[in-house]
Design a protein around this motif. Structure first.
Motif, PDB file in Angstrom:
ATOM      1  N   UNK A 410       0.862  -1.181   0.000  1.00  0.00           N
ATOM      2  CA  UNK A 410       0.000   0.000   0.000  1.00  0.00           C
ATOM      3  C   UNK A 410       0.898   1.230   0.000  1.00  0.00           C
ATOM      4  N   UNK A 411       0.778   2.062  -1.030  1.00  0.00           N
ATOM      5  CA  UNK A 411       1.598   3.264  -1.167  1.00  0.00           C
ATOM      6  C   UNK A 411       0.738   4.496  -0.907  1.00  0.00           C
ATOM      7  N   UNK A 412       1.243   5.399  -0.101  1.00  0.00           N
ATOM      8  CA  UNK A 412       0.584   6.674   0.154  1.00  0.00           C
ATOM      9  C   UNK A 412       1.434   7.759  -0.511  1.00  0.00           C
ATOM     10  N   UNK A 413       0.907   8.353  -1.595  1.00  0.00           N
ATOM     11  CA  UNK A 413       1.593   9.402  -2.334  1.00  0.00           C
ATOM     12  C   UNK A 413       1.128  10.758  -1.828  1.00  0.00           C
ATOM     13  N   UNK A 414       2.069  11.691  -1.650  1.00  0.00           N
ATOM     14  CA  UNK A 414       1.711  12.998  -1.118  1.00  0.00           C
ATOM     15  C   UNK A 414       2.717  14.033  -1.578  1.00  0.00           C
ATOM     16  N   UNK A 415       2.407  15.276  -1.290  1.00  0.00           N
ATOM     17  CA  UNK A 415       3.300  16.399  -1.562  1.00  0.00           C
ATOM     18  C   UNK A 415       3.325  17.275  -0.314  1.00  0.00           C
ATOM     19  N   UNK A 416       4.471  17.488   0.306  1.00  0.00           N
ATOM     20  CA  UNK A 416       4.503  18.263   1.555  1.00  0.00           C
ATOM     21  C   UNK A 416       3.964  19.684   1.405  1.00  0.00           C
ATOM     22  N   UNK A 417       3.936  20.218   0.172  1.00  0.00           N
ATOM     23  CA  UNK A 417       3.493  21.594  -0.025  1.00  0.00           C
ATOM     24  C   UNK A 417       1.974  21.730   0.048  1.00  0.00           C
ATOM     25  N   UNK A 418       1.249  20.784  -0.554  1.00  0.00           N
ATOM     26  CA  UNK A 418      -0.206  20.933  -0.588  1.00  0.00           C
ATOM     27  C   UNK A 418      -0.949  19.774   0.064  1.00  0.00           C
ATOM     28  N   UNK A 419      -0.246  18.834   0.691  1.00  0.00           N
ATOM     29  CA  UNK A 419      -0.896  17.760   1.444  1.00  0.00           C
ATOM     30  C   UNK A 419      -0.828  18.075   2.928  1.00  0.00           C
ATOM     31  N   UNK A 420      -1.829  17.619   3.656  1.00  0.00           N
ATOM     32  CA  UNK A 420      -1.892  17.888   5.095  1.00  0.00           C
ATOM     33  C   UNK A 420      -2.123  16.584   5.849  1.00  0.00           C
ATOM     34  N   UNK A 421      -1.593  16.537   7.062  1.00  0.00           N
ATOM     35  CA  UNK A 421      -1.778  15.401   7.967  1.00  0.00           C
ATOM     36  C   UNK A 421      -1.393  14.095   7.262  1.00  0.00           C
ATOM     37  N   UNK A 422      -1.977  12.999   7.688  1.00  0.00           N
ATOM     38  CA  UNK A 422      -1.695  11.727   7.053  1.00  0.00           C
ATOM     39  C   UNK A 422      -0.219  11.408   7.008  1.00  0.00           C
ATOM     40  N   UNK A 423       0.277  11.124   5.800  1.00  0.00           N
ATOM     41  CA  UNK A 423       1.678  10.762   5.626  1.00  0.00           C
ATOM     42  C   UNK A 423       2.607  11.917   5.950  1.00  0.00           C
ATOM     43  N   UNK A 424       2.159  13.167   5.727  1.00  0.00           N
ATOM     44  CA  UNK A 424       2.989  14.330   6.064  1.00  0.00           C
ATOM     45  C   UNK A 424       3.242  14.371   7.564  1.00  0.00           C
ATOM     46  N   UNK A 425       2.227  14.103   8.340  1.00  0.00           N
ATOM     47  CA  UNK A 425       2.369  14.096   9.793  1.00  0.00           C
ATOM     48  C   UNK A 425       3.290  12.965  10.244  1.00  0.00           C
ATOM     49  N   UNK A 426       3.192  11.806   9.594  1.00  0.00           N
ATOM     50  CA  UNK A 426       4.041  10.679   9.967  1.00  0.00           C
ATOM     51  C   UNK A 426       5.512  10.993   9.716  1.00  0.00           C
ATOM     52  N   UNK A 427       5.803  11.566   8.535  1.00  0.00           N
ATOM     53  CA  UNK A 427       7.195  11.846   8.186  1.00  0.00           C
ATOM     54  C   UNK A 427       7.751  13.079   8.890  1.00  0.00           C
ATOM     55  N   UNK A 428       6.908  13.827   9.572  1.00  0.00           N
ATOM     56  CA  UNK A 428       7.388  14.975  10.344  1.00  0.00           C
ATOM     57  C   UNK A 428       7.823  14.578  11.750  1.00  0.00           C
ATOM     58  N   UNK A 429       7.560  13.330  12.124  1.00  0.00           N
ATOM     59  CA  UNK A 429       7.930  12.874  13.461  1.00  0.00           C
ATOM     60  C   UNK A 429       9.329  12.275  13.457  1.00  0.00           C
ATOM     61  N   UNK A 430       9.935  12.285  14.625  1.00  0.00           N
ATOM     62  CA  UNK A 430      11.228  11.628  14.769  1.00  0.00           C
ATOM     63  C   UNK A 430      11.020  10.117  14.857  1.00  0.00           C
ATOM     64  N   UNK A 431      11.870   9.330  14.213  1.00  0.00           N
ATOM     65  CA  UNK A 431      11.725   7.874  14.308  1.00  0.00           C
ATOM     66  C   UNK A 431      11.756   7.400  15.757  1.00  0.00           C
ATOM     67  N   UNK A 432      10.997   6.385  16.012  1.00  0.00           N
ATOM     68  CA  UNK A 432      10.927   5.830  17.360  1.00  0.00           C
ATOM     69  C   UNK A 432      12.250   5.163  17.711  1.00  0.00           C
ATOM     70  N   UNK A 433      12.731   5.470  18.925  1.00  0.00           N
ATOM     71  CA  UNK A 433      13.965   4.844  19.379  1.00  0.00           C
ATOM     72  C   UNK A 433      13.752   3.362  19.622  1.00  0.00           C
ATOM     73  N   UNK A 434      14.680   2.574  19.120  1.00  0.00           N
ATOM     74  CA  UNK A 434      14.544   1.131  19.255  1.00  0.00           C
ATOM     75  C   UNK A 434      14.862   0.700  20.683  1.00  0.00           C
ATOM     76  N   UNK A 435      14.017  -0.146  21.189  1.00  0.00           N
ATOM     77  CA  UNK A 435      14.174  -0.703  22.526  1.00  0.00           C
ATOM     78  C   UNK A 435      14.654  -2.133  22.389  1.00  0.00           C
TER      79      UNK A 435
END
Length: 571
Positions: A410-435
């Motif tokens: 499943x691919x989620x295609x987006x553009x950071x300029x005109x897309x909001x939330x969703x995949x943009x929000x996911x890629x704006x977060x820092x990766x989870x530290x591995x435990x």
């Protein structure tokens, strides 16, 4: 330890934050690179500095406009299914995504809880599983759609005769009735009598939806009435040799801008395309085209524009056709496009949220964005090269395109300029530290439960640890093999015996199976227990007890102990 060394030893921050995190670099890492995609602006500016002429500059400006117009510059990939992804839906708010597959499951994804390195579903549900002591039946998922007017409801249609409404958390709310397959008149059955192929919600009413089935009917349902459909539309096919019936392959329910009645459009296997007023009556279609597509080809894609004036169809005859609902006789435009409906009958085609474009997939794994006036491709971009693109979805609020392919991605295609939330929000977060618990070599994946073969019983002599010994010591903790929680309020599950994995124990047989104690009893002794009772109080001959004759037997003397003398045989 001095003060400076002590400060270096202590962490400067807690949680997931870090000073070395660069959101822009992380966003750039998911930029798509391939044919049909515009280059990044940095690369364009570098090429223009090294002697690029004015024509190339103009082309760069056009490419940047295309990049801003369509959300196809970046992507994230989900690999949560095992087989082709057949359907995709996202709730109106854009926070939850549900995908369905031929692996007979639907996966629930929550954008708010995901990070770049935790792109996975938080729940897996088999909507058609019916469990018994002998087998487990599952069926591929055809359609999963959020209710646009009530986001807490999800319509799920599998390869069965019964549609279901699930909650946004995957719990079954309503399962609708199955029709009587022995009734000839389809108007008299209370539900579908054969497989449902498609379905969709009413565009404005929150409690109505329609389903299309292979029994040559469309059925309109009220979500509050599970025992019978609200209306039945029977399609009488005119094709030769069809006996008046044809499978309904696709259905769409659209609204009109003028505020009039809604529009109901359906396609059949005999090649016909039919249209009704969405609010009824449904006795006769308001528009019918007998040979909209070639007969005996599966028209898998069907959609209505946001203003209710245009209908787009993708047929199994390798064509895409555009129709005008005001002149519903001939197609406005036609283009050739290789069909994948013979192998994947849920291959769809959709209008963009504002109806300015049309999107669909191809057998080569490319995403096609078509001009609705000419049906010529404006953008052709590869998503899963070599693997057919089956399902597409364009969310209006997120402005993101989601695709499902035959390779289970499943691919989620987006553009950071005109897309909001969703995949943009996911890629704006820092990766989870591995435990340490995230190391797959040290933990057991509980997302699909634990197999019975992986549980090591203490004292069995098996020195290799194949699963979680904690689960074997605590059978009420964790998940079952179906992925459900082990609730202590559930009935007792019989223990496995050495003779067979599925054979219950003796205690379970005595409690659950009536008369099971007679299994080990001598039948002669069991009958003789009732000999005296049968003689004193007969059950079947009691009415003639007073008039029964007395049985008289011949008296034998002592000399005739061996019985009466037998006749001598002639020699």
């Amino acid at each position: 330890m001095d003060e400076e060394s002590f400060r270096e030893f202590l962490p400067t921050s807690f949680g997931g934050g870090g000073a070395d995190f660069d959101p822009a670099a992380q966003m750039e890492s998911v930029r798509r690179k391939g044919a049909g995609l515009p280059e990044p602006k940095a690369a364009k500016s570098a090429s223009s500095k090294h002697g690029g002429d004015s024509d190339e500059d103009d082309d760069s400006e056009d490419d940047s406009e295309d990049e801003d117009e369509y959300p196809v510059s970046h992507e994230i990939v989900f690999k949560t299914h095992d087989r082709p992804v057949t359907t995709i839906t996202v709730d109106p708010a854009g926070s939850r995504m549900i995908t369905g597959s031929t692996d007979c499951t639907i996966k629930l994804h929550d954008f708010a809880t995901m990070t770049p390195n935790t792109l996975r579903a938080f729940k897996s549900v088999d909507p058609t599983a019916t469990k018994s002591s002998a087998n487990t039946e599952t069926h591929p998922v055809h359609v999963a759609k959020f209710n646009p007017n009530s986001p807490g409801q999800v319509l799920v249609i599998s390869a069965t005769t019964q549609a279901k409404i699930l909650s946004r958390d995957g719990e079954t709310i309503t399962e609708f009735v199955k029709g009587d397959m022995y009734l000839r008149d389809m108007n008299m059955t209370k539900g579908h009598v054969s497989e449902i192929t498609s379905g969709t919600w009413h565009p404005r009413s929150y409690d109505h939806f329609v389903t299309a089935g292979t029994d040559s009917t469309l059925r309109i349902w009220d979500a509050n009435m599970r025992m019978k459909q609200k209306d039945v539309i029977v399609h009488k096919s005119r094709a030769a040799g069809s006996a008046g019936r044809s499978r309904m392959t696709a259905v769409a329910w659209g609204s009109q801008v003028e505020g009039g009645n809604s529009l109901l459009v359906a396609a059949a296997l005999d090649g016909s395309l039919l249209m009704w007023g969405g609010e009824g009556p449904y006795h006769r279609p308001s528009g019918e085209i007998n040979q909209a597509h070639a007969s005996n080809t599966w028209t898998s894609g069907l959609d209505i524009s946001s203003d209710g004036r245009l209908v787009i169809t993708r047929g199994g005859d390798d064509t895409i056709k555009l129709w005008d609902t005001r002149k519903f006789k001939q197609p406005v435009n036609t283009t050739s496009h290789t069909s994948t409906s013979s192998q994947y009958p849920t291959s769809n085609i959709l209008f963009a949220p504002n109806s300015s474009s049309i999107i669909t997939g191809s057998e080569t794994g490319d995403l096609y964005i078509l001009n609705p006036a000419t049906l010529k491709p404006e953008v052709v971009t590869p998503v899963t090269p070599g693997s057919p693109l089956i399902s597409v979805f364009w969310h209006d609020k997120l402005n993101q395109i989601i695709t499902g392919s035959a390779n289970a991605e499943t691919h989620v295609l987006f553009n950071p300029k005109n897309s909001t939330k969703g995949a943009v929000m996911v890629m704006s977060k820092q990766p989870k530290r591995r435990h340490v618990d995230d190391d797959p070599s040290l933990t057991t994946d509980m997302s699909q439960g634990i197999s019975a073969d992986a549980i090591v019983v203490p004292g069995s002599g098996n020195a290799t640890i194949q699963g979680s010994t904690y689960s074997s010591r605590h059978p009420t903790i964790g998940l079952t093999a179906s992925g459900k929680s082990r609730d202590p309020r559930r009935p007792h599950i019989p223990a496995s015996t050495p003779f067979s994995r599925n054979q219950p124990d003796e205690q379970h047989i005595k409690k659950s199976i009536p008369l099971s104690s007679m299994r080990e009893e001598d039948p002669r002794e069991a009958l003789l227990k009732y000999a005296d009772k049968a003689e004193k109080d007969p059950m079947f001959t009691k009415a003639w007890k007073a008039t029964q004759p007395k049985t008289i037997y011949a008296d034998l003397s002592d000399e005739e102990d061996d019985g009466p003398e037998k006749k001598k045989q002639r020699t």
